[in-house]
Design an enzyme around this catalytic site. Sequence first.
Site, short mmCIF file in Angstrom:
data_model
loop_
_atom_site.label_atom_id
_atom_site.label_comp_id
_atom_site.label_asym_id
_atom_site.label_seq_id
_atom_site.Cartn_x
_atom_site.Cartn_y
_atom_site.Cartn_z
N TRP A 94 -95.13 -38.56 12.44
CA TRP A 94 -94.75 -39.98 12.34
C TRP A 94 -95.80 -40.88 12.97
CZ3 TRP A 94 -89.33 -39.82 15.18
CH2 TRP A 94 -89.49 -39.51 16.51
N GLU A 95 -95.71 -42.14 12.61
CA GLU A 95 -96.76 -43.12 12.97
C GLU A 95 -98.11 -42.69 12.39
OE1 GLU A 95 -95.22 -45.52 14.01
OE2 GLU A 95 -93.45 -44.45 14.71
#
Lengths: 640, 640
Positions: free
Chosen positions: B472-473
């Site tokens: 994620w990110e």
Amino acid sequence: MQSAKSALRTLAGVGARVLNSSSRTQVRGYRAPLRDMKFVTNEVYNIQDHYSKLKHVDGSAASPDMIDAVLDGFAKFAENDLAPMNQTADSEGCTWVSGTETKTPTGFKAAYDSYVEGGWQGLTYPEEYGGQGLPPSLAIISSELVATANWTWSMYPGLSKGAINTILAHGSPELKEKYLHKLVSSEWTGTMCLTEPHCGSDLAQVKTKAVPQGDGTYKITGTKIFISCGDHDLTDNIVHCVLARLPDAPEGTRGISLFAVPKKHVADDGTVGDYNNVKVGRIEDKMGCHGSSTCEINFEEAEGVLIGTENKGLNHMFTFINTSRLGTALQGGCAAELSYQLALDYAKERLAMRSLSGIKNPDGPADPIIVHPDVRKNLLFQKAISEGARSMITECCLLWDNMADAEAAGDTKAARKIDDRMGFLTPILKGFLTEVGCEAANKGIQIWGGHGYIKQNHMEQVFRDVRISAVWEGTTGIQALDLLGRKVLLQKLKPIASHVSESLSYLRGAMFSAQSSEMRSHAYTLIKAHVRWQYLTTRIAIKASSDKDFVGAASVDYLMYSGYVSMGQHWLKMEEAALKALKRTDLTQADKDFYSSKVDTARYYFDYVLPRSDSLATTMMTPTETFTKITNDEFDAAYN
Amino acid sequence: MQSAKSALRTLAGVGARVLNSSSRTQVRGYRAPLRDMKFVTNEVYNIQDHYSKLKHVDGSAASPDMIDAVLDGFAKFAENDLAPMNQTADSEGCTWVSGTETKTPTGFKAAYDSYVEGGWQGLTYPEEYGGQGLPPSLAIISSELVATANWTWSMYPGLSKGAINTILAHGSPELKEKYLHKLVSSEWTGTMCLTEPHCGSDLAQVKTKAVPQGDGTYKITGTKIFISCGDHDLTDNIVHCVLARLPDAPEGTRGISLFAVPKKHVADDGTVGDYNNVKVGRIEDKMGCHGSSTCEINFEEAEGVLIGTENKGLNHMFTFINTSRLGTALQGGCAAELSYQLALDYAKERLAMRSLSGIKNPDGPADPIIVHPDVRKNLLFQKAISEGARSMITECCLLWDNMADAEAAGDTKAARKIDDRMGFLTPILKGFLTEVGCEAANKGIQIWGGHGYIKQNHMEQVFRDVRISAVWEGTTGIQALDLLGRKVLLQKLKPIASHVSESLSYLRGAMFSAQSSEMRSHAYTLIKAHVRWQYLTTRIAIKASSDKDFVGAASVDYLMYSGYVSMGQHWLKMEEAALKALKRTDLTQADKDFYSSKVDTARYYFDYVLPRSDSLATTMMTPTETFTKITNDEFDAAYN
């Protein structure tokens, strides 16, 4: 009794009938890699020639048609029956209610019944116990299909094979007669009961007691944990192979004996009676492998009989352990294969970003992510590990055939030689293939991105399921000590010397007869890597002579180095076979794609994976004090 | 409004009261590493000196006593309130019933109420919105404690910080007034809504629509997925920061705008009204992070207001994304820390085998496994990553302070310089620390053996929870492209040139002033690694000029190389500070243990971890064709 050939015909027929399907469907999530399995067995190893030379079994019965029938039968079963249950088994898990049987996930029992009906378990076991007497290797090679499609389902018959092998090798004629028919038919399953709450690999600490009753039976009392497939509703009975101590047995591993302890009593005529005092304490809630029950089992004066000789239990159990270690190595390869298939499907479908080297999918809003070099690298890693593992395991399977042959012929010298070689290869296969298998599955999550973290997409399950492979049947650390300590150093480097010497002989030939300059360069790289392997071993031996901790400190890097170099050799063999095939003029486009993909994957392995051995060669020589100078108190110092 | 000082006194008081405990208990599973945090902030970075130079906040308010009070308060909260809920949160997860609020795990709400009551969220936010106005770094440094003890709980206030930072930086005065008070007090939370079912990192494909209503509001319509903390029962309202397209907006990322869309309408006086048309579609069932709700959110003509400028939404969102990337880097370090503590406890208690260099625990049946070199290696890896991450993140936090200072002073030149530096460091921190954080957690499972695979032992949860951090990110692949493509090559190598030049200047000094020959050798090793880093970058730039795919092919290895070398520099700084301290004559045994452990861990890092950069230097230069020559059909060739 049926001949092997007719049994096979029946078996193939049953397989087709059970599966309700005349052609294999492309089940998303698992496609049997038959093309590659046939390449490895036929073109890399010439398995027909190998089988025709076997003496203890009718190798000629294993004709190309029959091998194809077996593989196709397993493929259909795996794709149509087992693969669709893999995710539901994960979400359902096994449930246990005190006093009743353990319930396996929906569909496991029906699939198991088909397996029994088809007679698959007996494929390579002796005809006198109801088997079909085919070469042992065929069972392991074909089990990949079942194990990839649904690892936890495959554990129930898989563990049973360990029990069969152990009883076959060490059991008395009466014991064999009593248990083997039902185990070989797979109407019963078997387990291995080693671990106790306070000890796993350190079996010297085993406390379970066995008290002889004077009538040939023993009362077994103790708690065993982590018993895979320890209880279930698939069969009428389960035969536990249990390590325990006799009264007044010597301390340590020399005082351990092995017992067969059935879940339900078995009369002399083989009929199943009442429950034995074998009680499930609980089922573990695990990170993965939810479809296989992992049980705490309490033996409370349970009735058992001795397998083999008193106090030789650990020796006998190694038959089981070695079966399981090869099976666990297979688990690494299977996870690489399944995660590759899942990631490949996704990488071709998912659209994100444009290729840096120009738009590849002009009609879509973005390019499929397979165009991005980093995604391709990860896919190639999975492919290289899956196919490399297949070749490594196949080699070991064929040795198993040769060993059985030598033993059957009473040729102890030949048997010992093969045993030494398998003893050298097994920890490499188990330790290395499970580590890189976990990494391959982990890369699958990365390819899927956020969607890889979501349970319904299957990918993360593959990682959770395979993660235990680097732990059970001895952690990578244990395998590494077995390889470097027990197999290499205790035998005064003989195993590595003979391995390197054999390899160099092949490699020199391969270098001079190489069918491409690239292959020649790969062979040369491997020659250097093998010479270094020998050199590193010698340096470690010298260091270890004055610093006992050096073995433990160097061992895991040594094992991984051994693994990368060994897999390199397999990739060279596959590259060689593929280059040879590419010269043929009768190839279809599918053939050309297949052989080219082999050459391309070999290139990837040599360019991108094998260089890891460089860092390992450095780090394995790290001085012991780097790890031992820090005191136990210092480890805690940040919290004071 | 209270001054920062008195607020802190109140806060520390509330903390103590809330926690019902005057002294920290040694909660198995988490012990706040305060000793090390103070070492890094005071002895490696001289944070007092740094704070005293800040102008945009009253840095002098951040006195040593106050910093201690903050850290101690967070430590108590983390150990006593949050850590005990970490495992139950995993097994309970979040539940959602259509039409009602999402229920968070037992205890989350009570802990969150304490957090609100204590005013922790406002620590570093402006006093005009109810904050305490302390330097920004203090929030991130102290958040480690909360994040390690219970990662998923920490996500609720953590995501809110991203929303606060975004609205602070880009919101209109009215928007700030309307939302920031409640967000800073943490009575409301915030989220980031980027991903849609068909696109994650490739935001050019965003389809969610925003239609202006002519009254300053917009109707937002579209489906967002993977919204962390997207719904919950902790607060009265949630402010979603949503990327959407205006009618006739340009295609691609230049046509995206950012909107604040509350879960419930908010009147101009700040009172919360009826539900907005923001509907939870479902909560994802994930591999880990069960305590944080991951929602599909359907915006159905939901009312929102613009944040910042039309079509500049992605630019604005990068304020949020950068906050989250640093937070995610922290997640890697936290997992290393927690897995280390869990593994260390186990390694000291579990008895198995005897040390090869002689019995260490003669009174027991076996030695504790911490005596085995391979176990120590794995523990040292976890320790080196955890402590190395702490130092790397602290450095970046202090830059954040400086950036805020430069921006407040309107010094755009200085701000841009710091922004460039943070832009160079952030993908390294995010990409590298999450990868090695996952590896550290994975090693924890290995140390625990079979028991590490069992849920009740906590260890496997740490791995499952941290696994998403590398995704994620922006996945590691995305971070790597950001680093090598956007930050280094697009800026004509300037960021790497200035980084290497600064590093070499420090390293030359460190080499000549080294307080041990070992440290001198470490400095020299790093000089070579930095020169090579520059050289490799130049070679990549040359290759990339004629082969666009080379950037993608080399980027992940380049990022990991950058990470290992950067962490090496931090270990040298820590070694230097520890060697200096060891010369003092007033040290207690605990002090000596602490500083010696630093020197020992530095040795481990340089001897055993940094050599990985050698293989990376080789593999990052792999020719593109190794990955691109294989065709898409060939990838599938084993199944035809």
